[in-house]
Design a protein around this motif. Structure first.
Motif, PDB file in Angstrom:
ATOM      1  N   VAL A 125       0.846  -1.208   0.000  1.00 16.42           N
ATOM      2  CA  VAL A 125       0.000   0.000   0.000  1.00 16.42           C
ATOM      3  C   VAL A 125       0.880   1.257   0.000  1.00 16.42           C
ATOM      4  N   GLU A 126       1.946   1.195   0.804  1.00 13.13           N
ATOM      5  CA  GLU A 126       2.833   2.364   0.888  1.00 13.13           C
ATOM      6  C   GLU A 126       3.474   2.657  -0.469  1.00 13.13           C
ATOM      7  N   LYS A 127       3.934   1.583  -1.132  1.00 14.11           N
ATOM      8  CA  LYS A 127       4.585   1.756  -2.443  1.00 14.11           C
ATOM      9  C   LYS A 127       3.562   2.281  -3.460  1.00 14.11           C
ATOM     10  N   ALA A 128       2.337   1.730  -3.391  1.00 17.60           N
ATOM     11  CA  ALA A 128       1.294   2.149  -4.335  1.00 17.60           C
ATOM     12  C   ALA A 128       0.980   3.633  -4.151  1.00 17.60           C
ATOM     13  N   LYS A 129       0.982   4.079  -2.881  1.00 10.28           N
ATOM     14  CA  LYS A 129       0.690   5.503  -2.637  1.00 10.28           C
ATOM     15  C   LYS A 129       1.827   6.389  -3.149  1.00 10.28           C
ATOM     16  N   GLU A 130       3.056   5.849  -3.092  1.00 13.37           N
ATOM     17  CA  GLU A 130       4.191   6.611  -3.662  1.00 13.37           C
ATOM     18  C   GLU A 130       3.980   6.799  -5.163  1.00 13.37           C
ATOM     19  N   VAL A 131       3.556   5.715  -5.825  1.00  7.94           N
ATOM     20  CA  VAL A 131       3.327   5.786  -7.280  1.00  7.94           C
ATOM     21  C   VAL A 131       2.176   6.763  -7.571  1.00  7.94           C
ATOM     22  N   ASN A 175       1.295   9.357  -5.779  1.00  8.72           N
ATOM     23  CA  ASN A 175       1.766  10.734  -5.600  1.00  8.72           C
ATOM     24  C   ASN A 175       2.655  11.200  -6.750  1.00  8.72           C
ATOM     25  N   LEU A 176       3.360  10.228  -7.339  1.00  8.34           N
ATOM     26  CA  LEU A 176       4.238  10.552  -8.466  1.00  8.34           C
ATOM     27  C   LEU A 176       3.425  10.976  -9.699  1.00  8.34           C
ATOM     28  N   LEU A 177       2.309  10.266  -9.936  1.00  4.98           N
ATOM     29  CA  LEU A 177       1.553  10.490 -11.174  1.00  4.98           C
ATOM     30  C   LEU A 177       0.472  11.557 -11.052  1.00  4.98           C
ATOM     31  N   GLN A 178      -0.102  11.682  -9.851  1.00  4.72           N
ATOM     32  CA  GLN A 178      -1.294  12.525  -9.668  1.00  4.72           C
ATOM     33  C   GLN A 178      -1.170  13.971 -10.169  1.00  4.72           C
ATOM     34  N   PRO A 179      -0.012  14.627 -10.000  1.00  2.35           N
ATOM     35  CA  PRO A 179       0.040  16.010 -10.511  1.00  2.35           C
ATOM     36  C   PRO A 179      -0.023  16.101 -12.032  1.00  2.35           C
ATOM     37  N   HIS A 180       0.146  14.985 -12.718  1.00  8.93           N
ATOM     38  CA  HIS A 180       0.290  15.045 -14.174  1.00  8.93           C
ATOM     39  C   HIS A 180      -0.905  14.513 -14.952  1.00  8.93           C
ATOM     40  N   MET A 181      -1.792  13.772 -14.293  1.00  8.02           N
ATOM     41  CA  MET A 181      -2.904  13.159 -15.044  1.00  8.02           C
ATOM     42  C   MET A 181      -3.974  12.706 -14.066  1.00  8.02           C
ATOM     43  N   ASN A 182      -5.157  12.419 -14.608  1.00 11.58           N
ATOM     44  CA  ASN A 182      -6.227  11.927 -13.735  1.00 11.58           C
ATOM     45  C   ASN A 182      -6.012  10.437 -13.494  1.00 11.58           C
ATOM     46  N   ILE A 183      -5.721  10.093 -12.245  1.00  7.70           N
ATOM     47  CA  ILE A 183      -5.502   8.691 -11.923  1.00  7.70           C
ATOM     48  C   ILE A 183      -6.539   8.246 -10.897  1.00  7.70           C
ATOM     49  N   PHE A 184      -6.650   6.933 -10.710  1.00  8.93           N
ATOM     50  CA  PHE A 184      -7.635   6.394  -9.771  1.00  8.93           C
ATOM     51  C   PHE A 184      -6.924   5.368  -8.910  1.00  8.93           C
ATOM     52  N   GLY A 223      13.600 -16.077 -11.719  1.00  3.55           N
ATOM     53  CA  GLY A 223      14.681 -15.518 -10.897  1.00  3.55           C
ATOM     54  C   GLY A 223      15.024 -14.074 -11.229  1.00  3.55           C
ATOM     55  N   GLU A 224      14.155 -13.391 -12.031  1.00  2.00           N
ATOM     56  CA  GLU A 224      14.478 -12.009 -12.418  1.00  2.00           C
ATOM     57  C   GLU A 224      14.363 -11.071 -11.218  1.00  2.00           C
ATOM     58  N   ASP A 225      15.124  -9.979 -11.296  1.00  2.00           N
ATOM     59  CA  ASP A 225      15.010  -8.961 -10.253  1.00  2.00           C
ATOM     60  C   ASP A 225      14.107  -7.835 -10.768  1.00  2.00           C
ATOM     61  N   PHE A 226      12.905  -7.741 -10.203  1.00  2.00           N
ATOM     62  CA  PHE A 226      11.937  -6.720 -10.637  1.00  2.00           C
ATOM     63  C   PHE A 226      11.755  -5.620  -9.600  1.00  2.00           C
ATOM     64  N   THR A 227      12.751  -5.480  -8.712  1.00  2.00           N
ATOM     65  CA  THR A 227      12.626  -4.470  -7.656  1.00  2.00           C
ATOM     66  C   THR A 227      12.339  -3.092  -8.262  1.00  2.00           C
ATOM     67  N   ASP A 228      11.401  -2.393  -7.648  1.00  2.00           N
ATOM     68  CA  ASP A 228      11.022  -1.038  -8.087  1.00  2.00           C
ATOM     69  C   ASP A 228      10.526  -0.966  -9.534  1.00  2.00           C
ATOM     70  N   THR A 229       9.905  -2.044  -9.975  1.00  2.00           N
ATOM     71  CA  THR A 229       9.168  -1.997 -11.245  1.00  2.00           C
ATOM     72  C   THR A 229       7.709  -2.318 -10.912  1.00  2.00           C
ATOM     73  N   VAL A 230       6.808  -1.952 -11.823  1.00  2.00           N
ATOM     74  CA  VAL A 230       5.384  -2.259 -11.620  1.00  2.00           C
ATOM     75  C   VAL A 230       4.873  -3.038 -12.828  1.00  2.00           C
ATOM     76  N   THR A 231       3.735  -3.717 -12.642  1.00  2.00           N
ATOM     77  CA  THR A 231       3.114  -4.382 -13.783  1.00  2.00           C
ATOM     78  C   THR A 231       2.132  -3.413 -14.417  1.00  2.00           C
ATOM     79  N   VAL A 232       2.318  -3.138 -15.706  1.00  2.00           N
ATOM     80  CA  VAL A 232       1.351  -2.294 -16.412  1.00  2.00           C
ATOM     81  C   VAL A 232       0.501  -3.210 -17.282  1.00  2.00           C
ATOM     82  N   ARG A 233      -0.809  -3.163 -17.061  1.00  2.00           N
ATOM     83  CA  ARG A 233      -1.723  -3.984 -17.856  1.00  2.00           C
ATOM     84  C   ARG A 233      -2.437  -3.083 -18.866  1.00  2.00           C
TER      85      ARG A 233
END
Ligand code: ATP
Length: 466
Positions: free
Chosen positions: A378-384, A386-395, A432-442
């Motif tokens: 949840v904390e990481k999601a809120k960081e994301v 806050n990153l996007l909200q000033p630039h576009m309408n997000i939900f 075994g991939e390292d996906f740290t600090d990446t997100v899944t975009v669908r």
């Protein structure tokens, strides 16, 4: 992609129902039975409309050096609309049924309608309406201005504008003098217009209060016809850019005798709505008519002075005039899709998806932590967020299973869903991939998923939502 709709009426009903349930469009005054011909845009409809208007403004004003904007008053001086011919002639032919008293627009009646009062008559009896001769009904809403207005004072009469165009024509000289523009140049306006339509119908298509997006493009007389053709092409391109494909648009070259008497060329752009092929926009070459009329009635000189050739003349006008609400309706109709999906194991499924172009989609991205009871997610999601909200309408949505949350976003046309999962927090991927600090975009349309680094996410999205 299979559409499940059987008939167009069926499809239209589903679109209307989705628009209400998801908050795109509501009937105005619904609590009290509804105000006929008036509509309110809900939270998502408002965003959609803002996006369409902003896109139109960007393409027609901000990205051009020859067009400026204006925002005229809705209440309009009676003299403006007398000069333009609206007071005398902005009317539709109306007929009444002498029995049930229903009113119809005479030029839109294909058959004599059945009379509501005669419905109970025995079989074999004539149940059709008994219509009066057509009489002209002026479509303008009139009002009185000023608290002490004398009821009989003609100068106290004002009108709600029936089109945005006239406010542009009567300010053309002020715009010219304040901007030092040279021909050819345009003035663009987006705003409300009001017409007391005899029969509002087809959802928002024919409303009594609606918005127009108009450009009055002023030019030398010899350029008028060429520019009319150029504007037609530019306007057709615009619809493609917002998700209305060219093959669903039809251009009608209005023949002599059906055009306004002052127009040498008029094109109607029509769209295949589920209720039939109907007008979205008119592109009309209006010649010197409007400025000429205002010069005549006001007694003021409205000529253009060409400093190079030393000529003085009334500029000609090409007018692309689009209905904003009709454009929104076309975008909604075009986006609506019900897709067949077969689940693993062969179980049949379907999903409703609004396939908006990202540039007009009300919500650009949804931020979805995989689980709501894992504080790190949840904390990481809120960081994301806050990153996007000033630039576009997000939900932001953390309720329900991720699959259901994806479907909810499909139904409102969100092009990208961003899931924050355990790999984001450092857990290794399946190989075994390292996906740290990446997100899944669908992706909404293909439902495919890819991983994007959080540090790249903002430019990644901005490049895809223009
Ligand atoms: P129609 O023939 O459908 O009544 P019109 O030819 O009178 O339309 P214009 O006066 O050319 O329309 O207005 C320009 C645009 O404004 C139209 O192409 C349409 O998109 C929009 N418009 C006009 N009337 C309405 C209305 N009652 N409701 C919604 N949009 C409208």
């Amino acid at each position: 992609m299979a559409n499940k709709e059987q008939t167009d009426t069926d499809r239209m009903e589903k679109i209307v129902s989705l628009c209400k349930s998801k908050g795109f469009i509501f009937q105005s005054g619904e609590l009290y039975g509804g105000l006929n011909g008036c509509w309110d845009y809900g939270p998502l409809g408002t965003e959609l409309k803002r996006n369409v208007k902003e896109f139109w403004w960007r393409k027609n004003v901000l990205e051009r050096e020859d067009i400026v904007g204006m925002d005229g008053s809705i209440l309009t001086h009676h003299a403006v609309l007398t000069a333009s011919g609206h007071v005398g002639g902005f009317s539709d032919p109306m007929v009444d049924c002498k029995v049930c008293k229903k009113r119809y627009r005479a030029d839109q009646l294909e058959d004599i309608p059945s009379c509501e009062k005669k419905a109970q008559l025995p079989k074999g009896e004539d149940k059709s309406c008994e219509l009066t001769e057509p009489k002209e009904f002026n479509l303008m809403f009139q009002t009185k201005m000023g608290a002490s207005a004398d009821d009989n004072d003609p100068n106290a009469i004002a009108y709600l504008r029936p089109e945005t165009a006239q406010t542009i024509f009567v300010q053309y000289k002020n715009v010219l003098d304040s901007t030092r523009l040279k021909l050819p140049f345009g003035i663009a306006q987006i705003g409300k217009a009001f017409r007391n339509e005899i029969n509002p119908r087809n959802y928002t298509f024919r409303s009594r209060e609606f918005e127009q997006m108009e450009i009055e493009y002023f030019c030398r007389p010899e350029d008028g016809l060429r520019l009319t053709d150029e504007w037609l092409e530019m306007r057709l391109d615009f619809y493609t850019q917002i998700g209305v494909p060219r093959e669903k648009l039809h251009v009608l070259d209005i023949p002599d005798g059906e055009r306004a008497h002052y127009s040498q060329k008029t094109y109607d752009i029509e769209y295949d709505f589920p209720f039939g092929q109907q007008e979205l926009e008119g592109v009309a070459y209006r010649g010197a008519y409007d400025i000429g009329k205002h010069q005549e009635h006001s007694g003021k000189n409205l000529e253009y002075f060409d400093a190079e050739t030393k000529e003085r003349f009334i500029p000609h006008v090409v007018e692309p005039s689009a209905g904003c609400d009709r454009t929104i309706l076309a975008v909604l109709c075009e986006a609506y899709d019900v897709e067949d999906l077969t689940k693993e194991g062969g179980k049949k499924d379907e999903r409703t998806v609004m396939r908006f172009k990202p540039c007009v989609a009300p919500i650009k991205a949804a931020i979805l932590p995989l689980l709501k009871n894992k504080p790190e997610l949840v904390e990481k999601a809120k960081e994301v967020k806050n990153l996007l909200q000033p630039h576009m309408n997000i939900f932001y949505d953390e309720t329900a299973a991720i699959g259901r949350r994806y479907r909810r976003q499909d139904e409102v046309g969100t092009p990208f869903c961003i899931a924050i999962d355990f790999e984001t927090l450092g857990e290794k991927g399946p190989n075994g991939e390292d996906f740290t600090d990446t997100v899944t975009v669908r992706h909404r349309d293909s439902m495919e998923q890819e991983r994007v680094a959080i540090s790249e996410l903002l430019p990644w999205l901005l490049a895809r939502i223009v």
